[in-house]
Scaffold this motif. Structure first.
Motif, PDB file in Angstrom:
ATOM      1  N   VAL A  97       0.825  -1.211   0.000  1.00 10.63           N
ATOM      2  CA  VAL A  97       0.000   0.000   0.000  1.00 10.63           C
ATOM      3  C   VAL A  97       0.854   1.253   0.000  1.00 10.63           C
ATOM      4  O   VAL A  97       0.380   2.354  -0.339  1.00 10.63           O
ATOM      5  N   GLY A  98       2.105   1.147   0.407  1.00 10.05           N
ATOM      6  CA  GLY A  98       3.029   2.264   0.416  1.00 10.05           C
ATOM      7  C   GLY A  98       4.430   1.737   0.634  1.00 10.05           C
ATOM      8  O   GLY A  98       4.645   0.524   0.759  1.00 10.05           O
ATOM      9  N   PRO A  99       5.446   2.621   0.691  1.00 12.71           N
ATOM     10  CA  PRO A  99       6.817   2.164   0.908  1.00 12.71           C
ATOM     11  C   PRO A  99       6.939   1.397   2.222  1.00 12.71           C
ATOM     12  O   PRO A  99       6.685   1.929   3.298  1.00 12.71           O
ATOM     13  N   TRP A 100       7.289   0.136   2.104  1.00 20.56           N
ATOM     14  CA  TRP A 100       7.458  -0.755   3.238  1.00 20.56           C
ATOM     15  C   TRP A 100       6.203  -0.824   4.098  1.00 20.56           C
ATOM     16  O   TRP A 100       6.233  -0.937   5.314  1.00 20.56           O
ATOM     17  N   GLN A 101       5.057  -0.788   3.470  1.00 17.08           N
ATOM     18  CA  GLN A 101       3.772  -1.013   4.122  1.00 17.08           C
ATOM     19  C   GLN A 101       2.979  -2.014   3.287  1.00 17.08           C
ATOM     20  O   GLN A 101       2.786  -1.805   2.088  1.00 17.08           O
ATOM     21  N   THR A 102       2.522  -3.072   3.922  1.00 17.75           N
ATOM     22  CA  THR A 102       1.872  -4.176   3.213  1.00 17.75           C
ATOM     23  C   THR A 102       0.579  -4.556   3.916  1.00 17.75           C
ATOM     24  O   THR A 102       0.549  -4.728   5.139  1.00 17.75           O
ATOM     25  N   ARG A 103      -0.487  -4.687   3.139  1.00 15.82           N
ATOM     26  CA  ARG A 103      -1.752  -5.193   3.654  1.00 15.82           C
ATOM     27  C   ARG A 103      -1.751  -6.707   3.500  1.00 15.82           C
ATOM     28  O   ARG A 103      -1.718  -7.222   2.382  1.00 15.82           O
ATOM     29  N   LEU A 104      -1.732  -7.414   4.622  1.00 11.83           N
ATOM     30  CA  LEU A 104      -1.783  -8.868   4.628  1.00 11.83           C
ATOM     31  C   LEU A 104      -3.222  -9.310   4.838  1.00 11.83           C
ATOM     32  O   LEU A 104      -3.917  -8.787   5.711  1.00 11.83           O
ATOM     33  N   ARG A 105      -3.669 -10.261   4.025  1.00 11.76           N
ATOM     34  CA  ARG A 105      -5.024 -10.792   4.166  1.00 11.76           C
ATOM     35  C   ARG A 105      -4.969 -12.316   4.135  1.00 11.76           C
ATOM     36  O   ARG A 105      -4.258 -12.897   3.316  1.00 11.76           O
ATOM     37  N   VAL A 106      -5.707 -12.936   5.037  1.00 10.91           N
ATOM     38  CA  VAL A 106      -5.835 -14.387   5.103  1.00 10.91           C
ATOM     39  C   VAL A 106      -7.291 -14.736   4.850  1.00 10.91           C
ATOM     40  O   VAL A 106      -8.187 -14.156   5.472  1.00 10.91           O
ATOM     41  N   VAL A 107      -7.541 -15.671   3.939  1.00  8.39           N
ATOM     42  CA  VAL A 107      -8.904 -16.079   3.594  1.00  8.39           C
ATOM     43  C   VAL A 107      -8.981 -17.594   3.627  1.00  8.39           C
ATOM     44  O   VAL A 107      -8.161 -18.284   3.010  1.00  8.39           O
ATOM     45  N   ALA A 108      -9.969 -18.123   4.353  1.00 15.25           N
ATOM     46  CA  ALA A 108     -10.256 -19.557   4.326  1.00 15.25           C
ATOM     47  C   ALA A 108     -11.441 -19.781   3.404  1.00 15.25           C
ATOM     48  O   ALA A 108     -12.445 -19.059   3.456  1.00 15.25           O
ATOM     49  N   MET A 109     -11.323 -20.781   2.532  1.00 19.73           N
ATOM     50  CA  MET A 109     -12.356 -21.100   1.554  1.00 19.73           C
ATOM     51  C   MET A 109     -12.969 -22.446   1.907  1.00 19.73           C
ATOM     52  O   MET A 109     -12.250 -23.409   2.178  1.00 19.73           O
ATOM     53  N   THR A 110     -14.302 -22.496   1.907  1.00 21.40           N
ATOM     54  CA  THR A 110     -14.973 -23.755   2.195  1.00 21.40           C
ATOM     55  C   THR A 110     -16.032 -24.040   1.147  1.00 21.40           C
ATOM     56  O   THR A 110     -16.565 -23.130   0.503  1.00 21.40           O
ATOM     57  N   GLU A 111     -16.350 -25.318   1.007  1.00 21.84           N
ATOM     58  CA  GLU A 111     -17.371 -25.713   0.041  1.00 21.84           C
ATOM     59  C   GLU A 111     -18.745 -25.237   0.481  1.00 21.84           C
ATOM     60  O   GLU A 111     -19.564 -24.819  -0.329  1.00 21.84           O
ATOM     61  N   ALA A 112     -19.031 -25.256   1.779  1.00 23.23           N
ATOM     62  CA  ALA A 112     -20.342 -24.838   2.270  1.00 23.23           C
ATOM     63  C   ALA A 112     -20.632 -23.399   1.903  1.00 23.23           C
ATOM     64  O   ALA A 112     -21.738 -23.048   1.509  1.00 23.23           O
ATOM     65  N   ALA A 113     -19.612 -22.533   2.005  1.00 18.91           N
ATOM     66  CA  ALA A 113     -19.835 -21.115   1.730  1.00 18.91           C
ATOM     67  C   ALA A 113     -20.201 -20.869   0.284  1.00 18.91           C
ATOM     68  O   ALA A 113     -20.887 -19.904  -0.037  1.00 18.91           O
ATOM     69  N   SER A 114     -19.772 -21.764  -0.621  1.00 15.70           N
ATOM     70  CA  SER A 114     -20.030 -21.530  -2.043  1.00 15.70           C
ATOM     71  C   SER A 114     -21.504 -21.650  -2.393  1.00 15.70           C
ATOM     72  O   SER A 114     -21.946 -21.184  -3.432  1.00 15.70           O
ATOM     73  N   HIS A 115     -22.308 -22.284  -1.537  1.00 11.95           N
ATOM     74  CA  HIS A 115     -23.730 -22.436  -1.805  1.00 11.95           C
ATOM     75  C   HIS A 115     -24.571 -21.371  -1.111  1.00 11.95           C
ATOM     76  O   HIS A 115     -25.797 -21.395  -1.219  1.00 11.95           O
TER      77      HIS A 115
END
Length: 357
Positions: free
Chosen positions: A263-281
């Motif tokens: 997002v800027g010099p030496w600044q990082t947006r870290l994101r973690v996402v868990a994906m499941t089959e149930a959520a897809s429905h």
């Protein structure tokens, strides 16, 4: 895992239990000025940009705007109107298939051209656009040096059976290269995370992709039994790590994504996402509620919670460490050396050296 353990897990990661971010110190400090790498970087989850929405993001030191037309076309553009510089994310609206500036009501079509103004002919004004991909309900944009177009595509995220079930993000005082290096730095795992981790195969270089495979024993949420996890991970450049996670004791397979967006010099947006089959429905509020109660969704939330805890442990080091371009590696750390050679392709040839020799 018995029924009581699952019940405790379900209680601990009920809706809203996964934190949205952790407040961490941000500052460059004594850092080597690594440039922004080329590649694909996550800006949002698809559900964060519904039809008619205008969303602000910070990307590589500049403001950008994501918007989706009423017909569903997704675009990422420079945040400032080329007319007189108004910020399109501060009052701009979607009108049908157009993005409308809040200052003088100049309207821009999905190609970025000004097509309508209040009275008279529109000027030949154009909004700067970013190349965008929407994969697995995640929104990515491309950054190429000297405005170069994409020369490769991000790895396929978990297939269409899967969709985001839980996510977490935080702002780091770090660089995407440092974040992704943690996946091949196996020796820090028992020291920092108290995790028993074993490399299954050495990293496999496939051009802009790097394939990693490891086995670990982790604890899903506090107070529950240790779970054996096998994971194959693909690094798509320095912005995305994706793969499938097998939880052997509970017989589940989950998808996991970790994204690092500068997002800027030496600044990082870290994101973690868990994906499941149930959520897809979960296409309706009732189904989403049902999916949130399923064991796979609970396990997904627990996985995000666990990874978030580990990332928080790493962040305390990332936020204060400096980058060593020529690290003095110990025997058995050849994966770091391989990784450092692999990352060179994402920088112009005349930038700061990123290898070990």
């Amino acid at each position: 895992m018995n029924r009581q353990s699952l019940a405790r897990l379900r209680h601990r990661v009920r809706a809203g239990a996964v934190p949205s971010r952790t407040d961490l110190a941000v500052g460059e400090g004594d850092r080597v000025p690594l440039p922004y790498p080329s590649g694909w970087f996550c800006l949002a989850l698809s559900r964060e940009v519904p039809a008619g929405a205008v969303v602000n993001r910070r990307f590589m030191g500049r403001d950008v705007v994501l918007y989706r037309t009423r017909g569903g076309v997704l675009r990422v553009v420079d945040a400032h109107c080329p007319h007189l510089g108004a910020h399109l994310g501060a009052g701009g609206v979607v009108d049908g298939e157009h993005l409308v500036c809040p200052f003088h009501r100049f309207a821009f079509d999905v190609e970025g051209s000004c097509v309508k103004v209040p009275g008279g002919a529109p000027p030949r004004a154009t909004l700067a656009q970013f190349t965008v991909r929407e994969r697995g309900k995640i929104i990515y944009v491309w950054h190429g040096h000297d405005a170069a177009p994409p020369v490769w595509e991000p790895s396929e995220t978990p297939d269409d059976r899967f969709a985001p079930a839980a996510s977490w993000s935080t702002l780091l005082a770090s660089h995407p290269q440092e974040v992704m290096e943690s996946f091949v730095d196996y020796r820090h795992q028992p020291v920092v995370h108290s995790v028993s981790l074993r490399e299954v195969t050495p990293p496999v270089d496939e051009g802009p992709l790097l394939r990693i495979s490891f086995s670990a024993a982790i604890r899903l949420s506090v107070g529950l039994a240790t779970i054996r996890v096998d994971q194959g991970l693909v690094l798509s450049g320095l912005g995305l790590a994706s793969g499938d996670v097998t939880l052997h004791q509970v017989g589940m397979e989950l998808g996991v994504l970790l994204t690092a967006t500068p997002v800027g010099p030496w600044q990082t947006r870290l994101r973690v996402v868990a994906m499941t089959e149930a959520a897809s429905h979960a296409d309706s509020p009732r189904l989403r509620k049902a999916a949130s109660m399923s064991w796979s969704a609970v396990a997904g939330q627990a996985l995000v919670r666990t990874i978030a805890h580990q990332m928080g442990q790493d962040a305390r080091i990332w936020n204060s460490k400096r980058y060593e371009p020529h690290p003095q590696l110990a025997p058995g750390e050849s994966a770091i050396d391989d990784y450092r050679r692999w990352v060179r392709q994402f920088y112009p040839p005349d930038t700061w050296p990123t290898g070990t020799s």
